[in-house]
Design a protein around this motif. Structure first.
Motif, mmCIF file in Angstrom:
data_model
loop_
_atom_site.group_PDB
_atom_site.id
_atom_site.type_symbol
_atom_site.label_atom_id
_atom_site.label_comp_id
_atom_site.label_asym_id
_atom_site.label_seq_id
_atom_site.Cartn_x
_atom_site.Cartn_y
_atom_site.Cartn_z
ATOM 1 N N GLU A 149 -2.743 -1.680 5.342
ATOM 2 C CA GLU A 149 -1.629 -1.608 4.390
ATOM 3 C C GLU A 149 -1.376 -0.167 3.944
ATOM 4 O O GLU A 149 -0.229 0.294 3.896
ATOM 5 N N LYS A 152 0.296 2.186 6.541
ATOM 6 C CA LYS A 152 1.746 2.084 6.745
ATOM 7 C C LYS A 152 2.476 3.259 6.106
ATOM 8 O O LYS A 152 3.613 3.569 6.469
ATOM 9 N N HIS A 153 1.832 3.908 5.149
ATOM 10 C CA HIS A 153 2.500 4.954 4.377
ATOM 11 C C HIS A 153 1.844 6.324 4.492
ATOM 12 O O HIS A 153 2.453 7.332 4.141
ATOM 13 N N THR A 154 0.594 6.377 4.964
ATOM 14 C CA THR A 154 -0.105 7.652 5.091
ATOM 15 C C THR A 154 -0.866 7.708 6.403
ATOM 16 O O THR A 154 -1.155 6.674 7.009
ATOM 17 N N LYS A 189 2.495 10.897 -2.025
ATOM 18 C CA LYS A 189 3.350 9.793 -1.584
ATOM 19 C C LYS A 189 3.251 8.604 -2.525
ATOM 20 O O LYS A 189 4.230 7.883 -2.746
ATOM 21 N N PHE A 190 2.046 8.375 -3.068
ATOM 22 C CA PHE A 190 1.852 7.225 -3.944
ATOM 23 C C PHE A 190 2.132 7.585 -5.398
ATOM 24 O O PHE A 190 1.408 7.171 -6.299
ATOM 25 N N SER A 194 6.610 4.451 -6.660
ATOM 26 C CA SER A 194 7.259 4.800 -5.395
ATOM 27 C C SER A 194 6.973 3.813 -4.267
ATOM 28 O O SER A 194 7.855 3.505 -3.466
ATOM 29 N N ILE A 195 5.747 3.291 -4.193
ATOM 30 C CA ILE A 195 5.342 2.447 -3.070
ATOM 31 C C ILE A 195 4.575 1.232 -3.579
ATOM 32 O O ILE A 195 3.744 1.348 -4.482
ATOM 33 N N LEU A 196 4.857 0.085 -2.979
ATOM 34 C CA LEU A 196 4.104 -1.132 -3.288
ATOM 35 C C LEU A 196 3.097 -1.411 -2.177
ATOM 36 O O LEU A 196 3.387 -1.191 -0.999
ATOM 37 N N LEU A 197 1.934 -1.890 -2.569
ATOM 38 C CA LEU A 197 0.925 -2.355 -1.615
ATOM 39 C C LEU A 197 0.669 -3.823 -1.891
ATOM 40 O O LEU A 197 0.360 -4.198 -3.024
ATOM 41 N N GLN A 201 2.190 -2.910 -7.571
ATOM 42 C CA GLN A 201 2.216 -1.486 -7.850
ATOM 43 C C GLN A 201 0.772 -0.982 -7.938
ATOM 44 O O GLN A 201 0.050 -1.305 -8.880
#
Length: 288
Positions: A149, A152-154, A189-190, A194-197, A201
């Motif tokens: 998870e 996906k963002h880093t 990034k987090f 800004s981003i949901l996991l 939040q």
């Protein structure tokens, strides 16, 4: 400082790099000198123990002055000077050596060195943190699901630790990255909101320790994780506090306590005692 002097510092850096056979790059608000051109880029040197932090760098001081100075303790692998949007030096930087001995020698030789009259610089071993704390996660996922998870963002994830289970309201964990730079980019990034996991939040912050924990410890529901502990509270205080509930009427078996800066792990003898402590201490305060 004029634009001419800033441009001149760039020219001097390029000339120095050419003479010494080093790479030069600029990215993410920093000018990077190194590694050497003849160095195999796949042979990465760990930053831990080999990198030093330099503070109080004068605004008119750049690599052409710093590199010869910091080459005295040993050969430089890489130097990073922090630069603002206008190209001005931000007053600090990092030098990485090929080995820990040269880094330690640099601290002894150059800490409080007067680079200008009555202007000592500060030099210390860099405390690179390659790990982020992730809170407010589901309590029923696996370590690999957490990694997938976050990935996906880093990028640059090399390991993770997950704490969950039915005895915890929320899960949490630590994600370790390849280096400090990737960790800093991931934290950026987090940014909150800004981003949901997992449709939640997450609470993301720097992890406060480089201590390693094994999988047996991670899966142990006999351990409580406690945050926001004042620095003057000792492991002995925590041991006494978390071994008694209901005004001392019930004693719990605490095997040991590990405090790391402002958080700690309370190891109970069994999950039952840990659950009783968790239920009781949710609304309690230690030393106000």
């Amino acid at each position: 400082m004029t634009q001419n002097s800033i441009d001149q510092s760039k020219d001097l850096l390029i000339s120095l790099a050419k003479n010494l056979n080093y790479r030069v790059a600029q990215e993410n608000g920093q000018r990077i000198f190194g590694p050497p051109l003849d160095w195999n880029e796949e042979s990465v040197i760990s930053e831990k123990g080999t990198e030093i932090f330099i503070g109080r760098i004068p605004c008119d001081c750049f690599e052409n002055e710093l590199i010869p100075l910091f080459e005295k303790p040993g050969r430089i692998y890489k130097m990073r000077l922090m630069i603002d949007f206008c190209g001005k030096n931000r007053g600090y930087g990092f030098v990485q050596y090929f080995n820990k001995e040269d880094a330690q020698r640099a601290v002894k030789m150059l800490n409080r060195f007067e680079i200008r009259k009555r202007w000592p610089i500060g030099v210390m071993l860099s405390r690179n943190n390659n790990r982020l704390f992730f809170g407010n996660l589901p309590n029923n996922i696996t370590k690999q699901e957490m990694i997938d998870e976050v990935a996906k963002h880093t990028s640059g994830i090399i390991n993770a630790i997950y704490y969950g289970g039915p005895n915890r309201t929320n899960g949490f964990g630590f994600v370790e990255y390849e280096n400090h730079k990737m960790t800093a980019l991931a934290r950026r990034k987090f940014f909150p909101g800004s981003i949901l996991l997992f449709d939640r939040q997450p609470k993301v912050d720097w992890a406060k320790s480089e201590e390693e924990f094994d999988d047996d410890f991670v899966s142990n529901n006999s351990v409580l994780y406690v945050r926001f502990i004042k620095l003057d509270i000792t492991e002995k205080h925590l041991m006494e506090f978390f071994s008694r509930i209901h005004d001392g009427q019930i004693l719990l078996n605490v095997n040991r306590v590990k405090k790391i800066r402002n958080f700690a792990f309370i190891h109970y003898e069994n999950p039952k005692d840990a659950q009783m402590a968790y239920d009781y201490f949710q609304s309690k305060f230690l030393h106000n």
